[in-house]
Design a protein around this motif. Structure first.
Motif, PDB file in Angstrom:
ATOM      1  N   PRO A 100     -19.672 -26.009  44.003  1.00  0.00           N
ATOM      2  CA  PRO A 100     -18.506 -26.925  44.015  1.00  0.00           C
ATOM      3  C   PRO A 100     -18.587 -28.005  42.942  1.00  0.00           C
ATOM      4  O   PRO A 100     -17.585 -28.300  42.270  1.00  0.00           O
ATOM      5  N   ILE A 101     -19.764 -28.619  42.779  1.00  0.00           N
ATOM      6  CA  ILE A 101     -19.890 -29.706  41.797  1.00  0.00           C
ATOM      7  C   ILE A 101     -19.767 -29.165  40.376  1.00  0.00           C
ATOM      8  O   ILE A 101     -19.058 -29.732  39.531  1.00  0.00           O
ATOM      9  N   GLY A 102     -20.451 -28.064  40.085  1.00  0.00           N
ATOM     10  CA  GLY A 102     -20.426 -27.518  38.731  1.00  0.00           C
ATOM     11  C   GLY A 102     -19.053 -27.010  38.339  1.00  0.00           C
ATOM     12  O   GLY A 102     -18.564 -27.310  37.229  1.00  0.00           O
ATOM     13  N   SER A 166     -29.996 -26.488  38.017  1.00  0.00           N
ATOM     14  CA  SER A 166     -29.004 -25.427  37.845  1.00  0.00           C
ATOM     15  C   SER A 166     -27.646 -25.942  37.390  1.00  0.00           C
ATOM     16  O   SER A 166     -26.864 -25.172  36.809  1.00  0.00           O
ATOM     17  N   LEU A 167     -27.339 -27.201  37.649  1.00  0.00           N
ATOM     18  CA  LEU A 167     -25.994 -27.718  37.364  1.00  0.00           C
ATOM     19  C   LEU A 167     -25.558 -27.557  35.910  1.00  0.00           C
ATOM     20  O   LEU A 167     -24.436 -27.085  35.654  1.00  0.00           O
ATOM     21  N   PRO A 168     -26.368 -27.942  34.923  1.00  0.00           N
ATOM     22  CA  PRO A 168     -25.884 -27.814  33.535  1.00  0.00           C
ATOM     23  C   PRO A 168     -25.501 -26.394  33.151  1.00  0.00           C
ATOM     24  O   PRO A 168     -24.498 -26.182  32.460  1.00  0.00           O
ATOM     25  N   VAL A 169     -26.284 -25.405  33.603  1.00  0.00           N
ATOM     26  CA  VAL A 169     -25.976 -24.015  33.263  1.00  0.00           C
ATOM     27  C   VAL A 169     -24.648 -23.596  33.882  1.00  0.00           C
ATOM     28  O   VAL A 169     -23.811 -22.952  33.236  1.00  0.00           O
ATOM     29  N   ILE A 170     -24.419 -23.965  35.141  1.00  0.00           N
ATOM     30  CA  ILE A 170     -23.173 -23.600  35.809  1.00  0.00           C
ATOM     31  C   ILE A 170     -21.986 -24.290  35.143  1.00  0.00           C
ATOM     32  O   ILE A 170     -20.920 -23.684  34.952  1.00  0.00           O
TER      33      ILE A 170
END
Length: 299
Positions: A100-102, A166-170
């Motif tokens: 959801p955030i990404g 994981s966030l930056p990749v997503i």
């Protein structure tokens, strides 16, 4: 006379153009062979690694109780059940937090954010964060989740740390997927009087979901296989109970590290069997994500 000169020039230009095309095609074939050779080397090395791991650990992996028992200090006894449960919980929390955030951040940057200097700075920082070593995220998680928020060395601290990893990749992959949606699809929706959010939710997101799920597959696989950040946060290598979100935890990469550092010969086969379990878990998660992606691609 002038006409004959022009014809000769045109013939010479055509011949030169043909020679250039032939040279480019030959050069392209050379690079094709080089790239194919590099691919075959990678597949060959991967096959050797898999053959070695299966040869060392398949028997231990198929032994009774290896997947269902708790660890033991004897190499031919015990199992990896707490590590499997911890890795599954870590993966689920990472998915529920980062998707959801990404995806929301990617939608904002692509569809709503103005083209200003501060958005350019955000984009550059997100791209840079995708290349930060995982141990740096572990130190961040140790300071924020363990001490500042008071979670301590619990599974929730490790899961949130992996979520940051994981966030930056997503975000990056989701932005690329959203950017690939044709503008004609948006304009057709706007032309019918549909609101922007309805256009995004009904047309842009479904069209971009296959690309978004690709980023989710990559990031979650990296998170489940990461060990450095979990060691910093406080994961343990020996646990005799099934962990909860706010309890001490272990993970399959930490279990592999624990086994491989012990001097007894039997722990090498236990480490290889744990690697097989980790590969199967990642393949299972990837299979589910690929199935969902294919369903949306067909629709």
């Amino acid at each position: 006379m002038t006409t004959s000169y022009q014809e000769n020039d045109s013939f010479a230009s055509a011949a030169e153009f043909t020679d250039n095309v032939d040279k480019r095609e030959s050069l392209g074939k050379v690079f094709e062979v080089i790239f194919l050779f590099g691919l075959m080397i990678g597949i060959f090395v991967l096959g050797l690694l898999l053959f070695d791991i299966l040869g060392d650990g398949l028997g231990r992996f198929l032994s009774p109780g290896f997947l269902t028992d708790t660890p033991s200090r004897f190499p031919d006894q015990g199992g990896i059940r707490p590590a499997i449960i911890s890795s599954i919980l870590l993966g689920l929390v990472v998915i529920f937090v980062t998707v959801p955030i990404g995806v929301g951040a990617a939608l904002y940057l692509e569809e709503y954010a103005p083209k200003a200097w501060w958005t350019a700075i955000i984009e550059i920082n997100i791209s840079n964060l995708a290349g930060v070593p995982s141990i740096v995220y572990g130190l961040l998680g140790l300071g924020v989740f363990n001490y500042l928020l008071g979670f301590g060395p619990a599974l929730i601290s490790g899961a949130l740390t992996l979520s940051l990893l994981s966030l930056p990749v997503i975000i990056v992959t989701s932005r690329e997927a959203i950017r690939a949606v044709p503008d004609s699809l948006r304009n057709a929706s706007y032309g019918l009087g549909v609101t922007k959010w309805k256009t995004i939710s009904s047309h842009v997101i479904p069209y971009a979901i296959p690309g978004i799920l690709t980023g989710v597959i990559i990031s979650v696989s990296r998170a489940i296989g990461d060990a450095a950040s979990l060691i910093v946060v406080g994961a343990v290598g020996f646990l005799t109970f099934d962990p909860g979100l706010f309890q001490r935890f272990m993970a399959l990469p930490i279990q592999i590290y624990s086994y491989i550092t012990r001097p007894e010969p039997g722990f090498a086969s236990a480490a290889a069997a744990t690697i097989i379990a980790l590969l199967l878990l990642i393949l299972a998660l990837n299979g589910v994500a690929i199935y969902i992606r294919q369903r949306f691609s067909i629709r």
